[in-house]
Design a protein around this motif. Sequence first.
Motif, mmCIF file in Angstrom:
data_model
loop_
_atom_site.group_PDB
_atom_site.id
_atom_site.type_symbol
_atom_site.label_atom_id
_atom_site.label_comp_id
_atom_site.label_asym_id
_atom_site.label_seq_id
_atom_site.Cartn_x
_atom_site.Cartn_y
_atom_site.Cartn_z
ATOM 1 N N GLN A 82 57.358 42.576 38.693
ATOM 2 C CA GLN A 82 58.216 42.893 39.881
ATOM 3 C C GLN A 82 59.559 42.292 39.865
ATOM 4 O O GLN A 82 59.781 41.189 39.504
ATOM 5 C CB GLN A 82 57.514 42.982 41.095
ATOM 6 N N GLU A 83 60.630 43.206 40.269
ATOM 7 C CA GLU A 83 61.985 42.412 40.503
ATOM 8 C C GLU A 83 62.241 41.978 41.717
ATOM 9 O O GLU A 83 61.588 42.434 42.795
ATOM 10 C CB GLU A 83 63.051 43.787 40.368
ATOM 11 N N ARG A 84 62.609 40.617 41.725
ATOM 12 C CA ARG A 84 62.637 39.900 42.928
ATOM 13 C C ARG A 84 64.221 39.156 42.838
ATOM 14 O O ARG A 84 64.743 39.322 41.940
ATOM 15 C CB ARG A 84 61.654 38.638 42.746
ATOM 16 N N ARG B 117 69.059 38.770 40.382
ATOM 17 C CA ARG B 117 67.402 39.287 40.203
ATOM 18 C C ARG B 117 66.946 38.901 39.135
ATOM 19 O O ARG B 117 67.699 38.507 37.961
ATOM 20 C CB ARG B 117 67.660 40.811 40.116
ATOM 21 N N LEU C 253 59.562 38.812 38.116
ATOM 22 C CA LEU C 253 58.430 37.963 38.332
ATOM 23 C C LEU C 253 57.067 38.426 37.862
ATOM 24 O O LEU C 253 56.963 39.500 37.988
ATOM 25 C CB LEU C 253 58.533 37.816 39.965
ATOM 26 N N TYR D 121 56.151 48.526 45.232
ATOM 27 C CA TYR D 121 57.335 47.900 46.213
ATOM 28 C C TYR D 121 57.051 48.347 47.661
ATOM 29 O O TYR D 121 57.795 48.090 48.607
ATOM 30 C CB TYR D 121 58.630 48.531 45.703
ATOM 31 N N GLN E 254 53.831 32.766 37.299
ATOM 32 C CA GLN E 254 54.907 32.359 37.782
ATOM 33 C C GLN E 254 55.468 30.954 37.234
ATOM 34 O O GLN E 254 56.322 30.586 37.383
ATOM 35 C CB GLN E 254 55.020 32.208 39.158
ATOM 36 N N ARG F 83 59.801 31.780 49.678
ATOM 37 C CA ARG F 83 59.117 32.875 49.126
ATOM 38 C C ARG F 83 60.186 33.755 48.246
ATOM 39 O O ARG F 83 61.347 34.263 48.758
ATOM 40 C CB ARG F 83 58.496 33.520 50.051
ATOM 41 N N PRO F 84 60.087 34.412 47.034
ATOM 42 C CA PRO F 84 60.773 35.197 46.547
ATOM 43 C C PRO F 84 60.827 36.490 46.951
ATOM 44 O O PRO F 84 59.485 37.133 46.984
ATOM 45 C CB PRO F 84 60.590 35.096 45.008
ATOM 46 N N GLU F 85 61.656 36.975 47.458
ATOM 47 C CA GLU F 85 61.545 38.389 48.246
ATOM 48 C C GLU F 85 62.016 39.573 47.429
ATOM 49 O O GLU F 85 62.795 39.367 46.384
ATOM 50 C CB GLU F 85 62.425 38.577 49.524
ATOM 51 N N MET F 86 61.544 40.725 47.570
ATOM 52 C CA MET F 86 61.846 42.056 46.899
ATOM 53 C C MET F 86 63.404 42.338 47.276
ATOM 54 O O MET F 86 63.838 41.995 48.271
ATOM 55 C CB MET F 86 60.850 43.079 47.113
#
Length: 491
Positions: free
Chosen positions: A347-349, A356, A359, A372, A401, A416-419
């Motif tokens: 997923q892109e984070r 960007r 992940l 998403y 990860q 935390r890595p967010e979207m």
Amino acid sequence: MPMKMTSSPPTAAASSAPVPANQPSLWKTRFPAWVLLFGDVSGFLFAWLGAYLTRRALNPLMGPINDWGPYLEPKVLISVVALGLLNCMAFRMYYVRRRLSSINAVGSLLKASYHYLLYLAVMGYFLKHLDLGRAVIALAGLYGFLWLYLSRTFFRVLKQRALAAGRGSIRTLIVGSGPLGRDVEASLRDHPEIGFEIVGFVSHPRDIDPALAGQPPGPDMPILGGATELAQTVAQHDIEDVFLAVPHLSPNDQLALANAVRRPGARVQVVSNLFGVLVQAANVEEIGRFPVVTLRDGRLPWSQTLAKRLFDLATSLLGCLVWMLFFHWWIALWIKLDSQGPVFFSQERVGKDGRRFRLWKYRTMRTDSDPYAVAPFQSDDPRITRAGRWLRKTSLDELPQLWNVLRGDMAMVGPRPEMPFLVERYEAWQRRRLDVKPGLTGLWQVIGRKNLPLHLNMEYDFYYIMNQSLWLDIEILFRTVPAVLKGRGAF
């Protein structure tokens, strides 16, 4: 650290009627401190002698070591114990009342053990004529850490049992029944291990919120009067701790309220609702007669940045080896047998400075789920597979990860890595989260995990950014293991 709100229901509550004095307990005296101190005397001695015996048992591998004599010299034994005790005192290891953030207790323990090892090494240098083995010194430092950890854990368990039996709790009053006071109440209830027994609230004219007018602060949580009757309320209800949780309270008003709490042994603590003002990230100086607080910007010097990256590389590389050797194939097989679809999920984070990246995680949801969409907040979410439910509960789905950490997209510890769609909604001040790399773990996992709303996770992220250091990373990693084993807040 700012107070956090929780939706957990209150546990014990007091009635508005006068309550008899709390039952005496050894946890309110200096007795536990003295017990710990005398226990440490024997603990450091046994650690030193155990280190020698361990090294002697390793003679076939490491070669012979000198005899007992030098290690039993009185000046050596006195130095071993004295250095240990003074070090523990310096790090407040005999302070019975624990601070709100349990991460601080672990940090003190780790730092105390590290400095104790350094002091033993210095002792060995000044007593080099005795030819004390370096391996013995290193093992004594390790055993000293084990002793401190086990002894403090034992006393923490005893304290928790005493609190559960109704002994040793700290009768607490909160001045301010508005939003900040309610946040304080929720935060104190979220840390029952400290032992705060919230008796009630005292209202203050500066803390009136029209939206909350007429609403009680909490179930069975009374308002015991106004600020003008604070002295009588403290005496009548046998209060030991008073939290001043009134925003924008002038210094004169603070001093007046503190002066009203004149009961011997009672403490007054002022709560700030500005989560950017972090005590550990501030330097206090004096200009004339005024104290001035200078906040750090949270940036690390290049040397600490390099050390942090090297630490991330070493720990992630070791983690990858353990992961691939012992976990990956079993997890992959289970995922494939449980449901159709790929083993991994990407997923892109958004990472540091808004960059960007992809992940990687183990797939825990069905392939027809929106990648998403909002993450599950219940363990029975129909999107989660049977294998995924266990992987998410144990956080094993996060293991891939480690590859992101090796690549440099993430760090071992961080926010935390967010979207991307969430980051696009950030206000200007919230984008401060992007000043550091996102982490595989962090304060949000150790203390709150996923059962906290976003704005409260933000507070933990800002605390980390303002106080980041290699030591703090080690403390958080140390605390991650029990947090994962408990599965608290993981869905």
